[in-house]
Write a protein that holds these residues in place. Structure first.
Motif, PDB file in Angstrom:
ATOM      1  N   THR A  64     -15.744  50.895 -30.866  1.00  0.00           N
ATOM      2  CA  THR A  64     -14.399  51.325 -31.242  1.00  0.00           C
ATOM      3  C   THR A  64     -13.855  50.564 -32.433  1.00  0.00           C
ATOM      4  OG1 THR A  64     -13.418  49.814 -29.634  1.00  0.00           O
ATOM      5  CG2 THR A  64     -13.814  52.076 -28.922  1.00  0.00           C
ATOM      6  N   GLY A  65     -14.425  49.422 -32.761  1.00  0.00           N
ATOM      7  CA  GLY A  65     -13.951  48.683 -33.917  1.00  0.00           C
ATOM      8  C   GLY A  65     -14.398  47.244 -33.907  1.00  0.00           C
ATOM      9  N   ILE A  66     -13.930  46.514 -34.931  1.00  0.00           N
ATOM     10  CA  ILE A  66     -14.224  45.096 -35.074  1.00  0.00           C
ATOM     11  C   ILE A  66     -12.912  44.403 -35.403  1.00  0.00           C
ATOM     12  CG2 ILE A  66     -15.482  43.361 -36.383  1.00  0.00           C
ATOM     13  CD1 ILE A  66     -17.567  45.586 -36.968  1.00  0.00           C
ATOM     14  N   GLU A  67     -12.550  43.405 -34.599  1.00  0.00           N
ATOM     15  CA  GLU A  67     -11.306  42.664 -34.825  1.00  0.00           C
ATOM     16  C   GLU A  67     -11.586  41.173 -34.761  1.00  0.00           C
ATOM     17  OE1 GLU A  67      -8.316  43.788 -32.065  1.00  0.00           O
ATOM     18  OE2 GLU A  67      -8.247  45.882 -32.736  1.00  0.00           O
ATOM     19  N   ASN A  68     -11.292  40.475 -35.839  1.00  0.00           N
ATOM     20  CA  ASN A  68     -11.417  39.016 -35.902  1.00  0.00           C
ATOM     21  C   ASN A  68     -12.789  38.528 -35.458  1.00  0.00           C
ATOM     22  OD1 ASN A  68      -8.716  38.868 -36.719  1.00  0.00           O
ATOM     23  ND2 ASN A  68      -8.023  38.828 -34.600  1.00  0.00           N
ATOM     24  N   GLY A  69     -13.843  39.178 -35.896  1.00  0.00           N
ATOM     25  CA  GLY A  69     -15.196  38.760 -35.562  1.00  0.00           C
ATOM     26  C   GLY A  69     -15.659  39.167 -34.182  1.00  0.00           C
ATOM     27  N   VAL A  70     -14.922  40.052 -33.512  1.00  0.00           N
ATOM     28  CA  VAL A  70     -15.290  40.521 -32.174  1.00  0.00           C
ATOM     29  C   VAL A  70     -15.591  42.014 -32.252  1.00  0.00           C
ATOM     30  CG1 VAL A  70     -14.529  40.791 -29.786  1.00  0.00           C
ATOM     31  CG2 VAL A  70     -13.840  38.780 -31.084  1.00  0.00           C
ATOM     32  N   LEU A  71     -16.783  42.397 -31.837  1.00  0.00           N
ATOM     33  CA  LEU A  71     -17.183  43.799 -31.785  1.00  0.00           C
ATOM     34  C   LEU A  71     -16.626  44.406 -30.506  1.00  0.00           C
ATOM     35  CD1 LEU A  71     -18.989  46.036 -33.091  1.00  0.00           C
ATOM     36  CD2 LEU A  71     -20.796  45.245 -31.566  1.00  0.00           C
ATOM     37  N   LEU A  72     -15.827  45.459 -30.622  1.00  0.00           N
ATOM     38  CA  LEU A  72     -15.209  46.109 -29.463  1.00  0.00           C
ATOM     39  C   LEU A  72     -16.032  47.328 -29.079  1.00  0.00           C
ATOM     40  CD1 LEU A  72     -11.520  45.974 -30.704  1.00  0.00           C
ATOM     41  CD2 LEU A  72     -12.691  44.362 -29.212  1.00  0.00           C
ATOM     42  N   VAL A  73     -16.498  47.343 -27.835  1.00  0.00           N
ATOM     43  CA  VAL A  73     -17.348  48.432 -27.349  1.00  0.00           C
ATOM     44  C   VAL A  73     -16.699  49.023 -26.098  1.00  0.00           C
ATOM     45  CG1 VAL A  73     -19.635  49.054 -26.501  1.00  0.00           C
ATOM     46  CG2 VAL A  73     -19.404  47.285 -28.247  1.00  0.00           C
ATOM     47  N   GLN A  74     -16.432  50.329 -26.127  1.00  0.00           N
ATOM     48  CA  GLN A  74     -15.855  51.051 -24.986  1.00  0.00           C
ATOM     49  C   GLN A  74     -16.999  51.624 -24.156  1.00  0.00           C
ATOM     50  OE1 GLN A  74     -12.392  51.561 -24.359  1.00  0.00           O
ATOM     51  NE2 GLN A  74     -13.212  52.174 -22.388  1.00  0.00           N
ATOM     52  N   CYS A  75     -16.980  51.352 -22.859  1.00  0.00           N
ATOM     53  CA  CYS A  75     -18.031  51.821 -21.951  1.00  0.00           C
ATOM     54  C   CYS A  75     -17.526  53.006 -21.128  1.00  0.00           C
ATOM     55  CB  CYS A  75     -18.473  50.697 -21.023  1.00  0.00           C
ATOM     56  SG  CYS A  75     -19.115  49.271 -21.899  1.00  0.00           S
ATOM     57  N   ASP A  76     -18.459  53.845 -20.653  1.00  0.00           N
ATOM     58  CA  ASP A  76     -18.113  55.007 -19.836  1.00  0.00           C
ATOM     59  C   ASP A  76     -17.615  54.625 -18.457  1.00  0.00           C
ATOM     60  OD1 ASP A  76     -18.813  56.659 -21.856  1.00  0.00           O
ATOM     61  OD2 ASP A  76     -20.692  57.348 -20.971  1.00  0.00           O
ATOM     62  N   SER A  77     -18.174  53.551 -17.904  1.00  0.00           N
ATOM     63  CA  SER A  77     -17.815  53.165 -16.536  1.00  0.00           C
ATOM     64  C   SER A  77     -17.727  51.648 -16.431  1.00  0.00           C
ATOM     65  CB  SER A  77     -18.849  53.692 -15.547  1.00  0.00           C
ATOM     66  OG  SER A  77     -20.085  53.040 -15.756  1.00  0.00           O
ATOM     67  N   THR A  78     -17.129  51.216 -15.354  1.00  0.00           N
ATOM     68  CA  THR A  78     -17.012  49.787 -15.088  1.00  0.00           C
ATOM     69  C   THR A  78     -18.389  49.171 -14.862  1.00  0.00           C
ATOM     70  OG1 THR A  78     -14.892  50.254 -14.053  1.00  0.00           O
ATOM     71  CG2 THR A  78     -15.829  48.093 -13.642  1.00  0.00           C
ATOM     72  N   THR A  79     -19.283  49.928 -14.278  1.00  0.00           N
ATOM     73  CA  THR A  79     -20.636  49.442 -14.027  1.00  0.00           C
ATOM     74  C   THR A  79     -21.352  49.101 -15.324  1.00  0.00           C
ATOM     75  OG1 THR A  79     -20.720  50.869 -12.086  1.00  0.00           O
ATOM     76  CG2 THR A  79     -22.808  49.952 -12.865  1.00  0.00           C
ATOM     77  N   TRP A  80     -21.256  49.992 -16.310  1.00  0.00           N
ATOM     78  CA  TRP A  80     -21.879  49.731 -17.608  1.00  0.00           C
ATOM     79  C   TRP A  80     -21.238  48.528 -18.282  1.00  0.00           C
ATOM     80  CZ3 TRP A  80     -26.234  51.069 -19.852  1.00  0.00           C
ATOM     81  CH2 TRP A  80     -26.915  52.182 -19.363  1.00  0.00           C
ATOM     82  N   ALA A  81     -19.926  48.414 -18.216  1.00  0.00           N
ATOM     83  CA  ALA A  81     -19.241  47.277 -18.832  1.00  0.00           C
ATOM     84  C   ALA A  81     -19.682  45.959 -18.194  1.00  0.00           C
ATOM     85  CB  ALA A  81     -17.729  47.448 -18.726  1.00  0.00           C
ATOM     86  N   THR A  82     -19.793  45.942 -16.883  1.00  0.00           N
ATOM     87  CA  THR A  82     -20.212  44.728 -16.174  1.00  0.00           C
ATOM     88  C   THR A  82     -21.644  44.349 -16.522  1.00  0.00           C
ATOM     89  OG1 THR A  82     -18.737  45.303 -14.355  1.00  0.00           O
ATOM     90  CG2 THR A  82     -20.441  43.668 -13.900  1.00  0.00           C
ATOM     91  N   GLU A  83     -22.519  45.324 -16.555  1.00  0.00           N
ATOM     92  CA  GLU A  83     -23.924  45.054 -16.872  1.00  0.00           C
ATOM     93  C   GLU A  83     -24.083  44.562 -18.312  1.00  0.00           C
ATOM     94  OE1 GLU A  83     -27.742  44.366 -16.144  1.00  0.00           O
ATOM     95  OE2 GLU A  83     -26.294  45.016 -14.644  1.00  0.00           O
ATOM     96  N   LEU A  84     -23.349  45.158 -19.230  1.00  0.00           N
ATOM     97  CA  LEU A  84     -23.452  44.737 -20.622  1.00  0.00           C
ATOM     98  C   LEU A  84     -22.800  43.373 -20.859  1.00  0.00           C
ATOM     99  CD1 LEU A  84     -22.922  48.142 -22.406  1.00  0.00           C
ATOM    100  CD2 LEU A  84     -25.024  46.821 -22.235  1.00  0.00           C
ATOM    101  N   ARG A  85     -21.809  43.014 -20.054  1.00  0.00           N
ATOM    102  CA  ARG A  85     -21.237  41.666 -20.162  1.00  0.00           C
ATOM    103  C   ARG A  85     -22.279  40.616 -19.791  1.00  0.00           C
ATOM    104  NH1 ARG A  85     -16.242  43.882 -17.262  1.00  0.00           N
ATOM    105  NH2 ARG A  85     -15.000  44.623 -19.013  1.00  0.00           N
ATOM    106  N   ARG A  86     -23.171  40.956 -18.876  1.00  0.00           N
ATOM    107  CA  ARG A  86     -24.249  40.034 -18.517  1.00  0.00           C
ATOM    108  C   ARG A  86     -25.238  39.864 -19.670  1.00  0.00           C
ATOM    109  NH1 ARG A  86     -25.349  42.651 -12.684  1.00  0.00           N
ATOM    110  NH2 ARG A  86     -23.456  41.883 -11.679  1.00  0.00           N
ATOM    111  N   LEU A  87     -25.405  40.882 -20.484  1.00  0.00           N
ATOM    112  CA  LEU A  87     -26.346  40.837 -21.609  1.00  0.00           C
ATOM    113  C   LEU A  87     -25.677  40.411 -22.912  1.00  0.00           C
ATOM    114  CD1 LEU A  87     -28.203  44.189 -20.873  1.00  0.00           C
ATOM    115  CD2 LEU A  87     -28.986  41.882 -20.367  1.00  0.00           C
ATOM    116  N   ARG A  88     -24.418  40.011 -22.854  1.00  0.00           N
ATOM    117  CA  ARG A  88     -23.656  39.695 -24.066  1.00  0.00           C
ATOM    118  C   ARG A  88     -24.353  38.652 -24.940  1.00  0.00           C
ATOM    119  NH1 ARG A  88     -18.170  37.738 -22.638  1.00  0.00           N
ATOM    120  NH2 ARG A  88     -17.596  39.918 -22.655  1.00  0.00           N
ATOM    121  N   SER A  89     -24.820  37.565 -24.364  1.00  0.00           N
ATOM    122  CA  SER A  89     -25.409  36.490 -25.177  1.00  0.00           C
ATOM    123  C   SER A  89     -26.655  36.963 -25.917  1.00  0.00           C
ATOM    124  CB  SER A  89     -25.720  35.268 -24.314  1.00  0.00           C
ATOM    125  OG  SER A  89     -26.670  35.595 -23.329  1.00  0.00           O
TER     126      SER A  89
END
Length: 164
Positions: free
Chosen positions: A94-119
């Motif tokens: 969805t965009g980039i703000e102050n060096g942070v890539l903003l990604v909108q997920c379809d579901s909470t499950t996808w958001a949680t799983e991708l937060r684990r892979l963030r690093s």
């Protein structure tokens, strides 16, 4: 023929001065004079061969400070290849703000799983897109439904025992 009756180096000097002011570092006259001598070449000497357009654009983008924005745009456009087809099917940048890539997920499950892979993803961004200046990723889950409709809203905790 030189337009405006000035010397042939006038336009180059004006361009260099404008570019330095745009970058926030005004050039001194001595520095301009030193750079004028650098561009002098002789016919049929080394360095007079035409350069590839890609090399010229690379040099210009680096000289004008566009590398970060170009890397960010490249990351957004290459998101399906970077994240993988299955992940990209459930996410949208969805965009980039102050060096942070903003990604909108379809579901909470996808958001949680991708937060684990963030690093891992941030490490790959730093390797593949070093000039993008992206230092973190924020995965957002879809918004929860709201019961706030209309112009008048009563403050409070909202509906609690609605579904019981």
């Amino acid at each position: 023929m030189v337009l405006g009756g000035g010397s042939p180096g006038f336009s180059a000097e004006a361009y260099l001065r404008a570019k330095s002011v745009w970058k926030g570092r005004p050039m001194r006259r001595r520095r301009l004079k030193a750079q004028e001598g650098e561009g002098i070449t002789r016919p049929f000497s080394k360095g007079r061969d035409p350069r590839a357009l890609g090399d010229v654009l690379e040099h210009i983008s680096q000289d004008m400070g566009w590398r970060g924005e170009l890397d960010q745009a490249r990351l957004v456009s290459e998101w399906p290849d970077f994240a993988g087809e299955s992940t990209a099917a459930h996410t949208t940048v969805t965009g980039i703000e102050n060096g942070v890539l903003l990604v909108q997920c379809d579901s909470t499950t996808w958001a949680t799983e991708l937060r684990r892979l963030r690093s891992e993803l941030v490490t790959r961004i730093l390797i593949d897109y070093p000039d993008s200046e992206i230092r973190d990723i924020k995965f957002m889950a879809p918004g929860a439904p709201t019961w706030r409709h209309g112009r008048r809203v009563v403050p409070g905790r909202g509906p609690r025992d609605t579904y019981g």
